[in-house]
Design an enzyme around this catalytic site. Structure first.
Site, mmCIF file in Angstrom:
data_model
loop_
_atom_site.group_PDB
_atom_site.id
_atom_site.type_symbol
_atom_site.label_atom_id
_atom_site.label_comp_id
_atom_site.label_asym_id
_atom_site.label_seq_id
_atom_site.Cartn_x
_atom_site.Cartn_y
_atom_site.Cartn_z
ATOM 1 N N GLN A 132 -13.954 -1.333 -0.453
ATOM 2 C CA GLN A 132 -12.690 -1.261 -0.035
ATOM 3 C C GLN A 132 -11.765 -1.536 -1.296
ATOM 4 O O GLN A 132 -10.810 -0.874 -1.340
ATOM 5 C CB GLN A 132 -12.580 -2.424 1.024
ATOM 6 C CG GLN A 132 -11.053 -2.314 1.728
ATOM 7 C CD GLN A 132 -10.751 -3.446 2.655
ATOM 8 O OE1 GLN A 132 -9.971 -3.497 2.893
ATOM 9 N NE2 GLN A 132 -11.882 -4.254 3.181
ATOM 10 N N GLU A 153 -14.581 -9.716 0.055
ATOM 11 C CA GLU A 153 -13.416 -9.998 0.706
ATOM 12 C C GLU A 153 -13.239 -11.481 1.035
ATOM 13 O O GLU A 153 -12.174 -12.339 0.449
ATOM 14 C CB GLU A 153 -13.176 -9.290 1.993
ATOM 15 C CG GLU A 153 -12.073 -9.870 2.778
ATOM 16 C CD GLU A 153 -10.514 -9.372 2.276
ATOM 17 O OE1 GLU A 153 -10.397 -8.406 1.827
ATOM 18 O OE2 GLU A 153 -9.708 -10.366 2.334
ATOM 19 N N ASP A 184 -9.287 -7.641 -0.672
ATOM 20 C CA ASP A 184 -9.695 -6.092 -1.129
ATOM 21 C C ASP A 184 -8.518 -5.324 -1.229
ATOM 22 O O ASP A 184 -8.230 -4.718 -2.258
ATOM 23 C CB ASP A 184 -10.670 -5.738 0.065
ATOM 24 C CG ASP A 184 -12.199 -6.027 -0.129
ATOM 25 O OD1 ASP A 184 -12.769 -6.549 -1.243
ATOM 26 O OD2 ASP A 184 -13.082 -5.896 0.657
ATOM 27 N N GLY A 219 8.250 -21.069 5.598
ATOM 28 C CA GLY A 219 9.773 -20.855 4.849
ATOM 29 C C GLY A 219 10.744 -21.962 5.436
ATOM 30 O O GLY A 219 10.188 -22.915 6.011
ATOM 31 N N GLY A 220 11.686 -21.837 5.231
ATOM 32 C CA GLY A 220 12.879 -22.862 5.393
ATOM 33 C C GLY A 220 13.329 -22.797 6.847
ATOM 34 O O GLY A 220 14.145 -23.733 7.284
#
Ligand code: CAO
Length: 415
Positions: free
Chosen positions: A17, A139, A168, A247-248
């Protein structure tokens, strides 16, 4: 119309892959990609996870569009000669064999440079230099070694790998960028160079925010946007954050109408600070707008579970698409959890060429993911993957081999 990589010839020595993802992208940008495979079997994925007997698998066809295939025994001396000719006439050799395989075949970096000093040799390996550099890697090993698994899943569960093939396909993307950069640098230096994308490094690059959090944790001892806060203590390492946003702006996956029977009746909901008043209005909690328990982002971090539970009471009364439509009117960021079935049937993804229908002489029509990167001056036309050795004669003729020479190579089972 011309293509961005017109005139670039790739010797595609990739399999499975990661490498094929990279060379497929280069082919979509216009490079002539010649896939070299062992006669008989070819890339192992041709035969893996087959849904139709004796027909190239979707695993193979979906990773090898727009390429040509030649068969060649590169361990046979005459096969090595053909490979040498290919190396002299190609711009890039891309490979993702186990460490050392190319050297064992006799094609060291020095030898390749002797044959073609302009050749760029691009490799995917599991690990970069270090204790694991000689290991074979697939993977999920990369997801585990690159920091993804330890930071994915729920706090009370084991490490978890993700369905996105970041080890991959993610590494293939990194390698493609390295190759294009090396081609650009070759314009001024006239020299090829080695390009390495290690799967561990690529996964870690995609987990950059988790290394950010590791350092925040070491400095402050807590991370207020994580679901552990404020009820559970943090340990020494970044914990699994469930479906927190990372995140924030706090976010969570919430149940929608039909969740009892539909495993994908869910919505990702982000309580972005800017739209807090709108969220309160939509869910019928207008008094929360000015209530000091919820009024500021810092105050809300202490009550995330309660807030998301209340929003979920509302989302459970709407389908994920109804909820999305209502939220979009107020610019509230959210997204439906789409099943692969829904994605496959999505008309706008078909329209944009992100999902394409391809015809294959043996399997008939099938769906694939088209080029996710759109260039306005280099449009992508997805063509089917090659049958094993479909272009052997065509390519050898282009390389200067006569019909008699090709027949002799076939006779000796070199091709
Ligand atoms: N003619 C003759 N021999 C050939 C050949 C050809 N056309 N193409 C390949 N071979 C040989 C190789 O030279 C190698 O021989 P040696 O072992 O004698 O050196 C042999 O085939 C097997 O190659 P391999 O070791 O790469 O294959 P594998 O199936 O045992 O391992 C994988 C597969 C993926 C674990 C390994 O290639 C690897 O670690 N690659 C780097 C990391 C990677 O890309 N992983 C992602 C895999 S999923 O995308």
């Amino acid at each position: 119309m011309s293509k961005a990589l017109d005139g670039v010839r790739i010797l595609d020595f990739t399999h499975v892959q990661s490498g094929p993802t990279c060379t497929q992208l280069l082919a979509w940008f216009g490079a002539d990609v010649i896939k070299v495979e062992r006669a008989g079997e070819g890339d192992a994925t041709r035969g893996q996870l087959r849904d139709i007997p004796d027909v190239d698998s979707l695993y193979f066809t979906m990773l090898n569009h727009n390429k040509r295939s030649i068969t060649l025994d590169t361990k046979n001396p005459k096969g090595k000669e053909v490979l040498e000719t290919l190396i002299k006439q190609c711009d890039v050799l891309v490979e993702n064999f186990a460490p050392g395989a190319l050297d064992r075949m006799g094609f060291t970096w020095l030898r390749i440079q002797e044959l073609n000093p302009r050749m760029i040799v691009a490799s995917v390996k599991g690990f970069g230099p270090g204790p694991y550099e000689n290991c074979k890697v697939y993977e999920n090993v990369a997801q585990c070694a690159g920091g993804a698994a330890s930071t994915t899943g729920f706090e009370d569960g084991p490490p978890m790998v993700t369905g996105a093939q970041i080890g991959d396909s993610g590494t293939g993307l990194h390698l493609a960028l390295g190759i294009v950069a090396a081609l650009y640098q070759r314009k001024s230096t006239g020299r090829g160079q080695k390009v390495l994308a290690a799967m561990q490094d690529s996964v870690l690059n995609l987990c950059r925010v988790k290394l950010r959090d590791q350092q925040r944790l070491e400095r402050t001892g807590l991370m207020k946007e994580y679901p552990q806060y404020p009820d559970h203590p943090f340990g020494e390492a970044v914990p699994r954050a469930g479906n927190a946003s990372g995140g924030g702006q706090p976010g969570s996956i919430l149940k929608c109408k039909g969740w009892e029977t539909d495993p994908n009746a869910y919505l990702y909901f982000i309580t972005q600070g800017a739209v807090w008043p709108a969220i309160c209005k939509v869910i019928g909690e207008e008094n929360w707008i000015n209530d000091e328990t919820y009024a500021t982002p810092a105050a809300r971090l202490l009550h995330q579970k309660l807030i998301f539970a209340r929003i979920e009471e509302w989302t459970k009364t709407k389908t994920k698409f109804e909820a999305m439509d209502i939220m979009n009117k107020y610019d509230i960021p959210c997204g439906p959890i789409l099943s692969m079935k829904e994605i496959a049937e999505d008309p706008s993804l078909r329209e944009s060429g992100t999902i394409v229908e391809v015809d294959h002489p043996k399997r008939g029509k099938y769906l694939s993911v088209g080029n996710p990167i759109k260039l306005s001056d280099s449009p992508t036309e997805v063509t089917r993957s090659p049958l094993l050795g479909e272009h052997t004669e065509e390519v050898l003729t282009q390389l200067g081999y006569s019909t008699e020479q090709i027949a002799a190579l076939r006779e000796e089972r070199v091709i």
